[in-house]
Design a protein around this motif. Structure first.
Motif, PDB file in Angstrom:
ATOM      1  N   TYR A  20      76.186 -29.466   3.907  1.00  0.00           N
ATOM      2  CA  TYR A  20      75.881 -29.272   4.783  1.00  0.00           C
ATOM      3  C   TYR A  20      75.522 -28.147   5.794  1.00  0.00           C
ATOM      4  N   ARG A 197      71.819 -34.966   8.435  1.00  0.00           N
ATOM      5  CA  ARG A 197      72.803 -34.960   9.124  1.00  0.00           C
ATOM      6  C   ARG A 197      72.308 -36.634   9.773  1.00  0.00           C
ATOM      7  N   LYS A 202      66.347 -38.494  13.135  1.00  0.00           N
ATOM      8  CA  LYS A 202      66.690 -38.791  10.930  1.00  0.00           C
ATOM      9  C   LYS A 202      66.090 -40.087  11.052  1.00  0.00           C
ATOM     10  N   VAL A 268      77.099 -35.177   0.353  1.00  0.00           N
ATOM     11  CA  VAL A 268      76.640 -35.260  -0.985  1.00  0.00           C
ATOM     12  C   VAL A 268      77.000 -34.034  -1.132  1.00  0.00           C
ATOM     13  N   ARG A 273      74.183 -34.457  -4.895  1.00  0.00           N
ATOM     14  CA  ARG A 273      73.137 -34.940  -4.369  1.00  0.00           C
ATOM     15  C   ARG A 273      72.066 -34.852  -5.133  1.00  0.00           C
ATOM     16  N   THR A 295      63.910 -29.054   4.737  1.00  0.00           N
ATOM     17  CA  THR A 295      64.203 -29.045   3.583  1.00  0.00           C
ATOM     18  C   THR A 295      64.098 -29.986   2.246  1.00  0.00           C
ATOM     19  N   ALA A 296      65.104 -30.788   2.896  1.00  0.00           N
ATOM     20  CA  ALA A 296      64.963 -32.439   2.580  1.00  0.00           C
ATOM     21  C   ALA A 296      63.734 -32.586   1.298  1.00  0.00           C
ATOM     22  N   GLU A 299      62.717 -31.247  -1.281  1.00  0.00           N
ATOM     23  CA  GLU A 299      64.400 -31.026  -2.262  1.00  0.00           C
ATOM     24  C   GLU A 299      63.579 -32.586  -2.826  1.00  0.00           C
TER      25      GLU A 299
HETATM   26  N1  UDP Z   1      72.723 -31.654   2.645  1.00  0.00           N
HETATM   27  C1  UDP Z   1      73.232 -32.011   1.853  1.00  0.00           C
HETATM   28  N2  UDP Z   1      74.074 -33.620   1.515  1.00  0.00           N
HETATM   29  C2  UDP Z   1      74.120 -34.276   2.775  1.00  0.00           C
HETATM   30  C3  UDP Z   1      72.788 -34.299   3.336  1.00  0.00           C
HETATM   31  C4  UDP Z   1      72.184 -32.914   3.814  1.00  0.00           C
HETATM   32  O1  UDP Z   1      73.218 -31.279   1.167  1.00  0.00           O
HETATM   33  O2  UDP Z   1      74.852 -35.001   2.704  1.00  0.00           O
HETATM   34  C5  UDP Z   1      71.259 -30.362   3.067  1.00  0.00           C
HETATM   35  C6  UDP Z   1      70.310 -31.238   2.033  1.00  0.00           C
HETATM   36  O3  UDP Z   1      70.161 -31.295   1.099  1.00  0.00           O
HETATM   37  C7  UDP Z   1      68.795 -30.629   3.368  1.00  0.00           C
HETATM   38  C8  UDP Z   1      69.977 -29.459   4.393  1.00  0.00           C
HETATM   39  O4  UDP Z   1      71.374 -30.302   3.960  1.00  0.00           O
HETATM   40  O5  UDP Z   1      68.772 -28.601   1.631  1.00  0.00           O
HETATM   41  C9  UDP Z   1      69.153 -30.093   5.559  1.00  0.00           C
HETATM   42  O6  UDP Z   1      68.464 -29.953   5.960  1.00  0.00           O
HETATM   43  P1  UDP Z   1      66.921 -30.611   6.080  1.00  0.00           P
HETATM   44  O7  UDP Z   1      65.498 -29.444   6.933  1.00  0.00           O
HETATM   45  O8  UDP Z   1      66.233 -31.365   5.636  1.00  0.00           O
HETATM   46  O9  UDP Z   1      67.400 -31.155   7.921  1.00  0.00           O
HETATM   47  P2  UDP Z   1      67.929 -30.235   8.954  1.00  0.00           P
HETATM   48  O10 UDP Z   1      69.127 -30.704   9.508  1.00  0.00           O
HETATM   49  O11 UDP Z   1      68.064 -29.230   8.453  1.00  0.00           O
HETATM   50  O12 UDP Z   1      67.198 -30.801  10.343  1.00  0.00           O
END
Ligand code: UDP
Length: 380
Positions: A20, A197, A202, A268, A273, A295-296, A299
């Motif tokens: 994360y 998170r 969320k 993950v 992931r 970001t998610a 993705e």
């Molecule tokens: N992420 C990850 N594994 C997890 C959960 C989240 O790699 O189990 C990554 C997700 O793919 C994204 C980032 O963490 O790249 C979260 O960024 P986002 O802008 O969606 O949310 P933030 O946590 O910054 O509010």
């Protein structure tokens, strides 16, 4: 292009992050493209960062993420120790053309306080800074710091002092978007995924409740506070409850987690992931906060998985309702939308990502903003 940028990633996690890491992911995505465009990058981060750059500056040997669980003044202490190192570096050399800062409100305040000798700076807002209004005061007085948002909606909600210094917004990007429409399509499973998170904003509690009501298999992926694996949280015992996200998980989400219809798999990373998201029929974002960048979300599109979400924050800017996902103001409707999302074409999601959310698109836009910030800065 001859431009040297000090990229301030802060002291929390290495770049790229081990799992994360929202801000660190953004930097890891942006920097290679900037360098391809000829920008020299000096990375201010922690010693364990491995992102290829031109030079490195670090105060802490490794990521201080666990310090974020401490009281706010101690969090600021860690950020300030890091920033003092960055300030020393900036004062000791004159070849840095611009600072691109990502360190929340503390970074903003420190940069603003550095005075006329400091290079111009662009501070990217990653969060909703309404939490720390006192820190905006440092932006008054026409100094050299400008800000950008990661979405138009984030900027529109930002306090006036920030908007007065804004040079626009840049949507987030993902390397997964590069040629997303050309990659082979993995087979789709039946599961729905919530990626992020685990936190009231969320909305994983809503997702878990709806999964049982509308009978779809749900995978919750992401850390709970500092705990990345279910067994680590289990081993932590009662002390873990001091963390508000742990309390939220244990009280509001865990009662719905049955290991069958609803599973929490922890954080993950990497291919796991991507496979989890690409094989999901929907990525669900039952947001209760105004998601600043998402970001998610991008993705998910790049992996060919439609998004179902509440109409919060940047979601309407990223998702074309009916084409790449389905949005609603009513969280109770999300379950029905998950079931309806079968009509969204995964190929359309990938094409959208490949056009709008690549690192090259993001880097080009940042280079434009760097130029703008330098033009606006008073002479040193
Ligand atoms: N992420 C990850 N594994 C997890 C959960 C989240 O790699 O189990 C990554 C997700 O793919 C994204 C980032 O963490 O790249 C979260 O960024 P986002 O802008 O969606 O949310 P933030 O946590 O910054 O509010």
């Amino acid at each position: 292009m001859s431009l040297t940028v000090l990229m301030n990633a802060g002291p929390w996690l290495s770049v790229p992050p081990p799992g994360y890491g929202g801000i660190e992911n953004v930097i890891a995505t942006l920097v290679p493209e900037l360098r391809r465009l000829g920008v020299r990058v000096v990375l201010a981060s922690v010693g364990t960062s491995t992102l290829p750059v031109d030079e490195r500056v670090s105060v802490f040997p490794d990521g201080q993420f666990s310090a974020l669980q401490r009281p706010y003044n101690q969090v600021c202490g860690v950020a300030q120790a890091h920033l003092a190192g960055v300030a020393r570096e900036l004062h000791s050399r004159d070849d840095i053309d611009l600072v691109h800062d990502h360190v929340e409100a503390v970074g903003l305040a420190t940069l603003a306080a550095m005075g006329p000798d400091a290079p111009p700076a662009l501070h990217t807002l990653h969060w909703d800074l309404a939490k720390h209004p006192a820190l905006y005061g440092h932006l008054d007085g026409g100094n050299r710091v400008r800000v950008n948002g990661v979405s138009a909606s984030q900027l529109a909600r930002a306090p006036q002092a920030l908007r007065d210094h804004s040079v626009g917004h840049v949507h987030l990007a993902t390397p997964l978007a590069v040629d997303a429409h050309r990659r082979p399509r993995p087979p789709k499973g039946r599961h729905v995924v919530v990626l992020g998170r685990i936190n009231p904003g969320k909305g994983q509690d809503v997702a878990a409740r709806l999964a049982h009501r509308c009978r779809f298999p749900l995978v919750l992926a992401g850390p709970v506070g500092p705990y990345h694996r279910p067994e680590d949280l289990a081993a932590a015992g009662d002390e873990a409850r001091q963390n508000p996200d742990v309390r939220f998980f244990l009280d509001e989400v865990a009662p719905h987690v049955d290991g069958d219809r609803v599973r929490w798999v922890g954080t993950v990373a990497g291919q796991d992931r991507d496979d989890l998201v690409a094989s999901a029929r929907v990525t669900l974002f039952p947001l209760r906060w105004e998601e600043p960048g998402g970001t998610a979300v991008v993705e998910s599109l790049a992996l060919g998985t439609p998004v179902v979400a509440t109409t919060r924050g940047c979601l309407p800017e990223l998702i074309d309702h009916g084409r790449t996902g389905l949005l609603t103001d009513d969280e109770e409707q999300l379950g029905e939308l998950v079931l309806a999302a079968g009509r969204i074409d995964p190929a359309q999601c990938r094409r959208e990502a490949a056009t709008r959310f690549t690192p090259a698109v993001m880097a080009q836009r940042y280079v434009e903003l760097y130029e703008r910030v330098r033009q606006l800065a008073p002479a040193r």
